[in-house]
Structure formats: structure tokens, C-alpha cells
Write an enzyme that holds these catalytic residues in place. Structure first.
Site, PDB file in Angstrom:
ATOM      1  N   ASP A   1       6.059   4.085   4.876  1.00 30.19           N
ATOM      2  CA  ASP A   1       6.873   3.333   5.201  1.00 30.19           C
ATOM      3  C   ASP A   1       7.121   1.854   4.497  1.00 30.19           C
ATOM      4  O   ASP A   1       7.750   0.855   5.128  1.00 30.19           O
ATOM      5  CB  ASP A   1       6.387   3.049   6.753  1.00 30.19           C
ATOM      6  CG  ASP A   1       4.950   2.502   7.020  1.00 30.19           C
ATOM      7  OD1 ASP A   1       4.229   2.887   6.179  1.00 30.19           O
ATOM      8  OD2 ASP A   1       4.660   1.677   8.085  1.00 30.19           O
ATOM      9  N   HIS A   2       6.139   1.800   3.439  1.00 22.34           N
ATOM     10  CA  HIS A   2       6.180   0.643   2.668  1.00 22.34           C
ATOM     11  C   HIS A   2       6.670   0.778   1.209  1.00 22.34           C
ATOM     12  O   HIS A   2       6.902  -0.238   0.455  1.00 22.34           O
ATOM     13  CB  HIS A   2       4.865   0.219   2.386  1.00 22.34           C
ATOM     14  CG  HIS A   2       4.514  -0.421   3.932  1.00 22.34           C
ATOM     15  ND1 HIS A   2       4.240  -1.676   4.333  1.00 22.34           N
ATOM     16  CD2 HIS A   2       3.812   0.673   4.998  1.00 22.34           C
ATOM     17  CE1 HIS A   2       4.031  -1.975   5.504  1.00 22.34           C
ATOM     18  NE2 HIS A   2       3.709  -0.511   6.081  1.00 22.34           N
TER      19      HIS A   2
ATOM     20  N   HIS B   1      -7.251  -1.313   5.580  1.00 23.95           N
ATOM     21  CA  HIS B   1      -6.515  -0.264   5.901  1.00 23.95           C
ATOM     22  C   HIS B   1      -6.951   0.851   5.725  1.00 23.95           C
ATOM     23  O   HIS B   1      -8.208   0.991   5.227  1.00 23.95           O
ATOM     24  CB  HIS B   1      -5.093  -0.879   5.548  1.00 23.95           C
ATOM     25  CG  HIS B   1      -3.800  -0.171   6.236  1.00 23.95           C
ATOM     26  ND1 HIS B   1      -3.835   0.141   7.574  1.00 23.95           N
ATOM     27  CD2 HIS B   1      -2.914   0.483   5.895  1.00 23.95           C
ATOM     28  CE1 HIS B   1      -2.891   0.812   8.063  1.00 23.95           C
ATOM     29  NE2 HIS B   1      -2.188   1.112   7.022  1.00 23.95           N
TER      30      HIS B   1
ATOM     31  N   ASP C   1      -0.186  -4.139   6.703  1.00 24.72           N
ATOM     32  CA  ASP C   1      -0.925  -3.089   7.424  1.00 24.72           C
ATOM     33  C   ASP C   1      -2.513  -3.614   7.327  1.00 24.72           C
ATOM     34  O   ASP C   1      -3.026  -3.527   6.392  1.00 24.72           O
ATOM     35  CB  ASP C   1      -0.854  -1.858   7.116  1.00 24.72           C
ATOM     36  CG  ASP C   1       0.643  -1.380   7.557  1.00 24.72           C
ATOM     37  OD1 ASP C   1       1.474  -2.341   7.706  1.00 24.72           O
ATOM     38  OD2 ASP C   1       0.741  -0.099   7.407  1.00 24.72           O
TER      39      ASP C   1
ATOM     40  N   HIS D   1       6.149  -4.988  12.290  1.00 23.33           N
ATOM     41  CA  HIS D   1       5.533  -3.702  12.305  1.00 23.33           C
ATOM     42  C   HIS D   1       5.206  -2.993  13.598  1.00 23.33           C
ATOM     43  O   HIS D   1       4.151  -2.485  13.677  1.00 23.33           O
ATOM     44  CB  HIS D   1       4.163  -3.764  11.197  1.00 23.33           C
ATOM     45  CG  HIS D   1       4.006  -2.618  10.687  1.00 23.33           C
ATOM     46  ND1 HIS D   1       3.109  -1.768  11.337  1.00 23.33           N
ATOM     47  CD2 HIS D   1       4.237  -1.869   9.502  1.00 23.33           C
ATOM     48  CE1 HIS D   1       2.650  -0.607  10.369  1.00 23.33           C
ATOM     49  NE2 HIS D   1       3.441  -0.793   9.386  1.00 23.33           N
TER      50      HIS D   1
ATOM     51  N   HIS E   1       0.669  -1.143   0.094  1.00 22.13           N
ATOM     52  CA  HIS E   1       0.005  -0.019   0.082  1.00 22.13           C
ATOM     53  C   HIS E   1       0.990   1.184  -0.002  1.00 22.13           C
ATOM     54  O   HIS E   1       1.974   1.168   0.081  1.00 22.13           O
ATOM     55  CB  HIS E   1      -1.024   0.199   1.289  1.00 22.13           C
ATOM     56  CG  HIS E   1      -0.378   0.022   2.376  1.00 22.13           C
ATOM     57  ND1 HIS E   1       0.596  -0.866   2.986  1.00 22.13           N
ATOM     58  CD2 HIS E   1      -0.360   0.978   3.470  1.00 22.13           C
ATOM     59  CE1 HIS E   1       1.001  -0.753   4.301  1.00 22.13           C
ATOM     60  NE2 HIS E   1       0.377   0.459   4.646  1.00 22.13           N
TER      61      HIS E   1
HETATM   62 ZN   LIG Z   1       2.995   0.575   7.863  1.00 21.12          ZN
HETATM   63 ZN   LIG Z   2      -0.024   1.354   6.424  1.00 19.62          ZN
END
Ligand SMILES: [Zn+2]
Ligand SMILES: [Zn+2]
Length: 301
Positions: A64-65, A140, A210, A268, A60
């Protein structure tokens, strides 16, 4: 099938906890799942020959991804890559990367091939003789997808030391396919059971980044050999987990238990937690074969 952990943190990096990035090796295929910032240093740190990566999956569009992606693409280009790079991710990723390349006047020496993932339904996005990857729709704050990786069962293995010299290759192929072979010339039969051994069994790995606690994923991840599930918070922050569409360690463990998986890895972790023992305690209280994600560690499935 090997799963290597390169990032165990969420949102903001800590000195010892990097954002999400995971390496999947399936025979000769090297696949990167999520691409948090700093991923290239971790390739160097863990001696990963990252030029061999041909596929990247982005779950997504939270930074942070994927904030490491443009840097990695740039390095591939500076290292004179010519092989195409296949990127699977949410709608919009293509626009972001194309804009970054355009405004920096960067011309790539290789093709970037984007496939937009539909976050609403589970689909097979890659399939070949060796493996198959299906998407897992997650819940999410933005469209988000997990991945179910299936390494297919291999054919029977030939026991070549038992075969006569110059045994025809066409016969070997038939034995591997499970057939018996009758050689008319010598009048001899070669029974499959005598000259082959069982191949490797099918292996399954599920990656659920997530997501809020969501029982609807259970069907898709049922009986997997290894489940990676996010666990951003501890139970004391369960309300916060719900508001931010994340899970707690105990919730990840409940998913693992209900899906009857063989092993669970949680990761995570929120940067608010300086130590992680309590994650282990709360997860193993619900599901014993739980492990905390540790950067640099690999799991062979
Ligand atoms: Zn994340
Ligand atoms: Zn996320």
C-alpha cells in the site's frame, strides 16, 4: 512548504480511500512520499504536474506504500522523460523495480538513481541550500522509515523599492547576508536594518507512516510545525494495533502532544471503518489541533 494528501487508506483501497501517497512541494522541488497504487489517476484528478517529480521517498515495502511505483516509472518513460529520478527506499526496492523492468524488456530513457535507506538509524539523506531531509527509524513489521523535512530559514529579504537606482548587485548580496554597506564613492551608509526585512523562518514537517506506538521518535519530531502520523485503528482495536505494529488515533495524538507539535494530521485508516468521526473524537480528546487526512487537501506550512 506544502503537504498534499493523495491517499488516506491502508492495505486495501476503498472507493473513496486510496493507499498512501503524498506530495511535498518545497519552493520548486516536487517530492513524492510513498507511492500507493492508482497514484497517477490522483495526479490527474488533483491537477499535479507530476513530470516535475525528481525525488520519491518510499517508507517501507508493504504494497500500500509502493505498488504504484513501477506504473509511474513506466509512464515517465512513455512521456519521454530524460531527467534522472532519485528514489530513496528500503533495501530490496531496487531489486523489485529492476526485475520488473528486466522481465518486461523495458529500457528507460532516464537514469533511476536508488539510495538504500538504513532503517536502524536517523540519517540525513538529502541536503541542499533550500531543505534537508532526515530519516526517522520507525517500528513496523518490516523495516520502515519516516521522514523529517526541514525547510531552511531564508536569507533576509531586500526592500528594493527603498534602494537608489542602479544599486550595485554586490551591495545587495551583502545586505541580504546581514551586513551593512558603506559606499565610499557617495560616502553613504546603507544599514542592513533599513533596507532588508526578516526572511522566512525555518519550517519542519514530519512524516511517520506505518508504526507501532513508539515514544522513541519523540526527540526527532520535537516541535515540528506539522506531523503526519498514521492512525490505522480506534482504541477498541488497540490490541490489534499492537499485533500488527500500527497505532490508534489516541496514540498518534499522544505522540503529537508529547512532541509538542503545532498540528497533527492522522491517516492510513483501516478499511474496516466506513466512517471516520470516531477517529477525530479520539484524537482531539488527547490533542486538540488534530485533523483527519482528506484526499486532495493541502497544508501550507
Ligand atoms: Zn500501510
Ligand atoms: Zn505497513
Amino acid at each position: 512548504l506544502e503537504f498534499k494528501i493523495l491517499g488516506t487508506g491502508s492495505a486495501t483501497p476503498l472507493l473513496d480511500r486510496n493507499p498512501s501517497a503524498f506530495m511535498l512541494s518545497i519552493d520548486n522541488y516536487l517530492i513524492l512520499i510513498d507511492c500507493g497504487e492508482g497514484v497517477q489517476q490522483r495526479f490527474l484528478q488533483h491537477k499535479i504536474k507530476y513530470s516535475r517529480i525528481n525525488h520519491i521517498f518510499i517508507s517501507h515495502l508493504h504494497g500500500d506504500h509502493y505498488f504504484g511505483l513501477i506504473g509511474l516509472i513506466s509512464s515517465f518513460n512513455m512521456n519521454k522523460r530524460t531527467e534522472p529520478l532519485y528514489i530513496f527506499g528500503p533495501n530490496g526496492l531496487n531489486d523489485i523495480i529492476s526485475m520488473q523492468l528486466k522481465l518486461s524488456n523495458s529500457k528507460l530513457n532516464f537514469n533511476l538513481v536508488f539510495t538504500i535507506i538504513n532503517p536502524e538509524v536517523s540519517e540525513t539523506i538529502i541536503e541542499n541550500d533550500v531543505f534537508k531531509i532526515d530519516t526517522i527509524p520507525l517500528k513496523h513489521r518490516v523495516p520502515c522509515t519516516g521522514f523529517l523535512v526541514i525547510k531552511k530559514a531564508s536569507k533576509r529579504k531586500i526592500l528594493s523599492n527603498l534602494l537608489p537606482e542602479n544599486f550595485p548587485i554586490s551591495y545587495i548580496k551583502r545586505l541580504v547576508d546581514g551586513e551593512n554597506v558603506f559606499d565610499e564613492l557617495s560616502g553613504k551608509s546603507y544599514l542592513n536594518i533599513d533596507y532588508t526585512a526578516e526572511g522566512n523562518k525555518e519550517k519542519r514537517f514530519a512524516y511517520c507512516s506505518d508504526t507501532i506506538f513508539d515514544l522513541s521518535i519523540i526527540d526527532k519530531i520535537m516541535n515540528v510545525d506539522l506531523l503526519y502520523h498514521e492512525a490505522t485503528f480506534l482504541t477498541e482495536q488497540q490490541n490489534r494495533a499492537e499485533v500488527t505494529y500500527h497505532s490508534t488515533a489516541a496514540q498518534a495524538a499522544q505522540i503529537a502532544a508529547k512532541a509538542n507539535v503545532k498540528k497533527l494530521i492522522i491517516g492510513h485508516f483501516s478499511s474496516r471503518y466506513k466512517t471516520l468521526e470516531q477517529f477525530y473524537i479520539e484524537s482531539t480528546a488527547v490533542f486538540v489541533p488534530s485533523h483527519l487526512a482528506v484526499e486532495g487537501e493541502s497544508y501550507i506550512i
